[in-house]
Design a protein around this motif. Structure first.
Motif, PDB file in Angstrom:
ATOM      1  N   ASP A 113     -11.532  12.458  -2.321  1.00 28.80           N
ATOM      2  CA  ASP A 113     -11.762  11.341  -1.402  1.00 28.80           C
ATOM      3  C   ASP A 113     -10.479  10.982  -0.656  1.00 28.80           C
ATOM      4  N   PRO A 114     -10.434  11.205   0.666  1.00 30.60           N
ATOM      5  CA  PRO A 114      -9.220  10.887   1.423  1.00 30.60           C
ATOM      6  C   PRO A 114      -8.947   9.382   1.494  1.00 30.60           C
ATOM      7  N   MET A 115      -9.941   8.564   1.179  1.00 30.63           N
ATOM      8  CA  MET A 115      -9.778   7.102   1.210  1.00 30.63           C
ATOM      9  C   MET A 115      -9.494   6.530  -0.176  1.00 30.63           C
ATOM     10  N   LEU A 116      -9.181   7.389  -1.137  1.00 31.39           N
ATOM     11  CA  LEU A 116      -9.025   6.948  -2.523  1.00 31.39           C
ATOM     12  C   LEU A 116      -7.961   5.872  -2.683  1.00 31.39           C
ATOM     13  N   VAL A 117      -6.792   6.055  -2.074  1.00 31.91           N
ATOM     14  CA  VAL A 117      -5.718   5.071  -2.232  1.00 31.91           C
ATOM     15  C   VAL A 117      -6.165   3.713  -1.678  1.00 31.91           C
ATOM     16  N   GLU A 118      -6.842   3.728  -0.522  1.00 35.10           N
ATOM     17  CA  GLU A 118      -7.337   2.476   0.057  1.00 35.10           C
ATOM     18  C   GLU A 118      -8.358   1.807  -0.866  1.00 35.10           C
TER      19      GLU A 118
ATOM     20  N   LYS B 132      -6.413 -10.539  -3.017  1.00 36.80           N
ATOM     21  CA  LYS B 132      -6.505 -10.151  -1.598  1.00 36.80           C
ATOM     22  C   LYS B 132      -5.262 -10.501  -0.777  1.00 36.80           C
ATOM     23  N   ASP B 133      -4.077 -10.255  -1.358  1.00 36.66           N
ATOM     24  CA  ASP B 133      -2.832 -10.491  -0.615  1.00 36.66           C
ATOM     25  C   ASP B 133      -2.248  -9.191  -0.061  1.00 36.66           C
ATOM     26  N   ASN B 134      -3.033  -8.096  -0.126  1.00 37.48           N
ATOM     27  CA  ASN B 134      -2.609  -6.766   0.349  1.00 37.48           C
ATOM     28  C   ASN B 134      -1.419  -6.216  -0.414  1.00 37.48           C
ATOM     29  N   GLU B 135      -1.256  -6.683  -1.634  1.00 35.71           N
ATOM     30  CA  GLU B 135      -0.227  -6.168  -2.531  1.00 35.71           C
ATOM     31  C   GLU B 135      -0.803  -6.124  -3.944  1.00 35.71           C
ATOM     32  N   VAL B 136      -0.195  -5.293  -4.778  1.00 33.19           N
ATOM     33  CA  VAL B 136      -0.622  -5.155  -6.166  1.00 33.19           C
ATOM     34  C   VAL B 136       0.509  -5.650  -7.044  1.00 33.19           C
ATOM     35  N   ASP B 137       0.245  -6.711  -7.806  1.00 30.88           N
ATOM     36  CA  ASP B 137       1.269  -7.201  -8.720  1.00 30.88           C
ATOM     37  C   ASP B 137       1.152  -6.462 -10.055  1.00 30.88           C
ATOM     38  N   PHE B 138       2.026  -6.774 -10.988  1.00 32.76           N
ATOM     39  CA  PHE B 138       2.052  -6.034 -12.249  1.00 32.76           C
ATOM     40  C   PHE B 138       0.727  -6.176 -12.998  1.00 32.76           C
ATOM     41  N   ASN B 139       0.157  -7.390 -13.028  1.00 31.73           N
ATOM     42  CA  ASN B 139      -1.112  -7.587 -13.735  1.00 31.73           C
ATOM     43  C   ASN B 139      -2.212  -6.716 -13.141  1.00 31.73           C
TER      44      ASN B 139
ATOM     45  N   ASP C 125      -9.728  -2.383  -4.765  1.00 35.50           N
ATOM     46  CA  ASP C 125     -10.248  -2.740  -6.086  1.00 35.50           C
ATOM     47  C   ASP C 125      -9.222  -3.511  -6.912  1.00 35.50           C
ATOM     48  N   LEU C 126      -7.963  -3.112  -6.825  1.00 40.09           N
ATOM     49  CA  LEU C 126      -6.927  -3.747  -7.646  1.00 40.09           C
ATOM     50  C   LEU C 126      -6.483  -5.091  -7.108  1.00 40.09           C
TER      51      LEU C 126
ATOM     52  N   LYS D 251       0.822  -1.219   0.000  1.00 46.20           N
ATOM     53  CA  LYS D 251       0.000   0.000   0.000  1.00 46.20           C
ATOM     54  C   LYS D 251       0.854   1.267   0.000  1.00 46.20           C
ATOM     55  N   GLY D 252       1.938   1.266   0.750  1.00 47.10           N
ATOM     56  CA  GLY D 252       2.814   2.434   0.782  1.00 47.10           C
ATOM     57  C   GLY D 252       3.460   2.711  -0.557  1.00 47.10           C
ATOM     58  N   GLU D 253       3.915   1.647  -1.215  1.00 48.69           N
ATOM     59  CA  GLU D 253       4.532   1.812  -2.538  1.00 48.69           C
ATOM     60  C   GLU D 253       3.501   2.273  -3.562  1.00 48.69           C
ATOM     61  N   LEU D 254       2.289   1.713  -3.492  1.00 49.90           N
ATOM     62  CA  LEU D 254       1.227   2.131  -4.406  1.00 49.90           C
ATOM     63  C   LEU D 254       0.905   3.606  -4.204  1.00 49.90           C
ATOM     64  N   LYS D 255       0.807   4.020  -2.944  1.00 51.59           N
ATOM     65  CA  LYS D 255       0.506   5.424  -2.650  1.00 51.59           C
ATOM     66  C   LYS D 255       1.609   6.330  -3.186  1.00 51.59           C
ATOM     67  N   GLN D 256       2.855   5.931  -3.008  1.00 53.43           N
ATOM     68  CA  GLN D 256       3.985   6.717  -3.511  1.00 53.43           C
ATOM     69  C   GLN D 256       3.925   6.808  -5.038  1.00 53.43           C
ATOM     70  N   LEU D 257       3.631   5.692  -5.704  1.00 57.34           N
ATOM     71  CA  LEU D 257       3.525   5.687  -7.168  1.00 57.34           C
ATOM     72  C   LEU D 257       2.402   6.623  -7.612  1.00 57.34           C
ATOM     73  N   LEU D 258       1.233   6.499  -7.000  1.00 61.58           N
ATOM     74  CA  LEU D 258       0.100   7.337  -7.390  1.00 61.58           C
ATOM     75  C   LEU D 258       0.392   8.816  -7.157  1.00 61.58           C
ATOM     76  N   ASN D 259       0.999   9.133  -6.012  1.00 62.71           N
ATOM     77  CA  ASN D 259       1.317  10.535  -5.714  1.00 62.71           C
ATOM     78  C   ASN D 259       2.341  11.113  -6.679  1.00 62.71           C
TER      79      ASN D 259
END
Length: 99
Positions: free
Chosen positions: A51-56, A66-73, A61-62, A31-39
């Motif tokens: 929406d302050p909950m947008l990253v969550e 449900k492993d709490n990580e986002v892979d390349f796919n 959604d991605l 989640k931290g890496e995803l937030k950094q990428l999005l920002n």
């Protein structure tokens, strides 16, 4: 010299791996890496959302497995959805100008 599409594909891969290797699994975004990428990479998109909950919400959604990580796919699904939304927006703008 790569084609425009090959360059775009290379950019997607490069951006993902620039952020995925910072913590934990180097082939996934937590989640931290995803937030950094999005920002960093989608600044205008994030700042236009109120929406302050947008990253969550994006993470939930991605994260299809449900492993709490986002892979390349899973990341490519986000980029594709945003690209479709942008294309739809610009088509609507063109239609309005034509009327």
């Amino acid at each position: 010299m790569p084609t425009q599409l090959e360059g775009a594909m290379d950019a997607l891969i490069t951006v993902f791996h620039n952020y995925s290797g910072n913590e934990g699994d180097k082939y996934k975004l937590n989640k931290g890496e995803l937030k950094q990428l999005l920002n960093s990479e989608l600044t205008d998109f994030l700042t236009s959302q109120k929406d302050p909950m947008l990253v969550e919400k994006i993470m939930n959604d991605l994260d299809s497995n449900k492993d709490n990580e986002v892979d390349f796919n899973e990341f490519v699904v986000l980029v594709a959805a945003l690209t479709v939304a942008c294309n739809d927006f610009f088509q609507e703008q063109q239609k309005k100008k034509g009327n």
